[in-house]
Design a protein around this motif. Structure first.
Motif, PDB file in Angstrom:
ATOM      1  N   VAL A 113       0.834  -1.202   0.000  1.00 58.48           N
ATOM      2  CA  VAL A 113       0.000   0.000   0.000  1.00 58.48           C
ATOM      3  C   VAL A 113       0.869   1.252   0.000  1.00 58.48           C
ATOM      4  N   ASP A 114       0.586   2.132  -0.951  1.00 56.61           N
ATOM      5  CA  ASP A 114       1.167   3.473  -0.932  1.00 56.61           C
ATOM      6  C   ASP A 114       0.413   4.267   0.132  1.00 56.61           C
ATOM      7  N   PRO A 115       1.103   4.742   1.186  1.00 52.90           N
ATOM      8  CA  PRO A 115       0.391   5.424   2.266  1.00 52.90           C
ATOM      9  C   PRO A 115      -0.057   6.830   1.947  1.00 52.90           C
ATOM     10  N   ALA A 116       0.336   7.368   0.806  1.00 53.81           N
ATOM     11  CA  ALA A 116       0.057   8.769   0.491  1.00 53.81           C
ATOM     12  C   ALA A 116      -1.163   8.918  -0.404  1.00 53.81           C
ATOM     13  N   ASN A 117      -1.891  10.011  -0.203  1.00 56.60           N
ATOM     14  CA  ASN A 117      -2.789  10.553  -1.211  1.00 56.60           C
ATOM     15  C   ASN A 117      -2.148  11.833  -1.734  1.00 56.60           C
ATOM     16  N   TYR A 118      -2.422  12.159  -2.989  1.00 59.08           N
ATOM     17  CA  TYR A 118      -1.684  13.213  -3.668  1.00 59.08           C
ATOM     18  C   TYR A 118      -2.590  14.344  -4.120  1.00 59.08           C
TER      19      TYR A 118
END
Length: 358
Positions: A113-118
């Motif tokens: 999982v990529d923990p970031a929202n952009y």
């Protein structure tokens, strides 16, 4: 080895989760029984196989990220937090359900999982929120994440525990190497090299073909060398700049720095003309005194680096899928022992990642 979760089985109604109830010490962490979250359109539900620990967990719990204009105010990674909050940004696991057809193809897949929202759809978009800070994270049995942030890694040779060591530490380190323009044949100095980001930077820089000089205490030199450091500078001697200069007489193409403090101003002379000092932490202090003439006369760059970008995380997923780097795991902890994991993390006596296994 634990059995693979079966998405065909009914989901439970509740789960165990370690939550923080306020900004403060370890007493802010509580183990609770909470409802299993349900994915909305565009989201998937992940059965957490493992969740990595990071310094950001400590600083978010303590409220140490001062907002702009008030460095002493309590805040999370990107601003005020809602409580209770489930921490844990680094998640690897299995997709159990999807909120709509968009994520249906992920059900049953092992994912990182990529923990970031952009902030936008660009490859180098800025981070606008982080799992375990602005949203509930992985110190729980289940977590909901955007389907676009769940990256399949079914063929990886890495375990869930190893995968869970990657997102924040290795994503941050890879972003630093990217912003430092580190290439094969370069000479790189890595500070804080026995910590999560530092050790990741050592491994990733070595994998790029760079010569790596690492700064850490002498008692941790062995594992840091094993991770890929060509030379080690003992920080406890108190002569980091002089010893680093001796280890690379022709200077450094980049400094990958998670320590900051007084070393920044004194150490700029370590860089070759056109070199880059990339900083992503302030373990030795955030107030820096430097002579800007050293920057402009030698065409140096002092670069801030926070986490990763979508493009950099894509590179990390490829590295994970190939098993190109094997993260060093110092210890694993049960969900009820998150407070102990954070206590040990704060001592910085270990080498490698501490990982929670729900």
């Amino acid at each position: 080895m634990p059995s693979t979760p079966d998405p065909s089985q009914p989901l439970p109604s509740t789960m165990r989760a370690a939550v923080i109830t306020h900004h403060g010490g370890l007493d802010a962490i509580e183990l609770r029984e909470v409802p299993v979250p349900r994915p909305r359109p565009g989201e998937v539900l992940v059965r957490v196989g493992a969740a990595g620990c990071n310094n950001t967990d400590l600083w978010t719990r303590e409220g140490s990220y001062g907002p702009a204009g008030d460095a002493d105010a309590k805040a999370g990674w990107l601003g005020p937090l809602d409580f209770p909050r489930i921490q844990g940004a680094d998640v690897a696991g299995t997709v159990m359900a999807s909120g709509d057809a968009a994520g249906a193809g992920l059900v049953g897949s092992r994912v990182l999982v990529d923990p970031a929202n952009y902030g936008d759809a660009g490859p180098d978009a800025p981070v606008v929120d982080v799992l375990g800070s602005e949203r509930d994270g992985g110190f729980a049995e289940y977590v909901v994440v955007p389907a676009a942030r769940a990256h399949p890694v079914d063929g990886t040779p890495l375990s869930d525990v190893e995968l869970a060591a990657l997102p924040i530490a290795y994503g941050t380190a890879l972003g630093m190497l990217d912003r430092g323009s580190v290439l094969q044949g370069h000479t790189v100095l890595v500070t804080g090299a026995s910590g999560g980001v530092g050790l990741a930077a050592v491994q990733l820089a070595q994998a790029r073909g760079a010569r790596v000089v690492a700064v850490c205490s002498a008692d941790k030199a062995g594992p840091v060398r094993t991770a890929g450091a060509d030379a080690v500078v003992d920080r406890r001697r108190g002569e980091v700049v002089a010893d680093a200069a001796e280890a690379a007489p022709k200077g450094y193409d980049a400094v990958i720095d998670v320590v900051a403090g007084a070393t920044v101003g004194r150490g700029l002379g370590l860089l070759r003309s056109g070199g880059r000092w990339v900083v992503a932490g302030a373990l030795d202090g955030w107030a820096v005194d430097l002579d800007v003439r050293r920057l402009y006369l030698a065409n140096l760059a002092l670069v801030g680096s926070t986490m990763h970008t979508p493009r950099v995380f894509g590179q990390l997923v490829e590295i994970a899928a190939r098993g190109e780097v094997r993260p060093v795991i110092a210890a694993t902890f049960a969900l009820e022992d998150v407070a102990e994991a954070q206590r040990q993390l704060a001592t910085r006596r270990h080498v490698g990642k501490l990982v929670v296994v729900p």
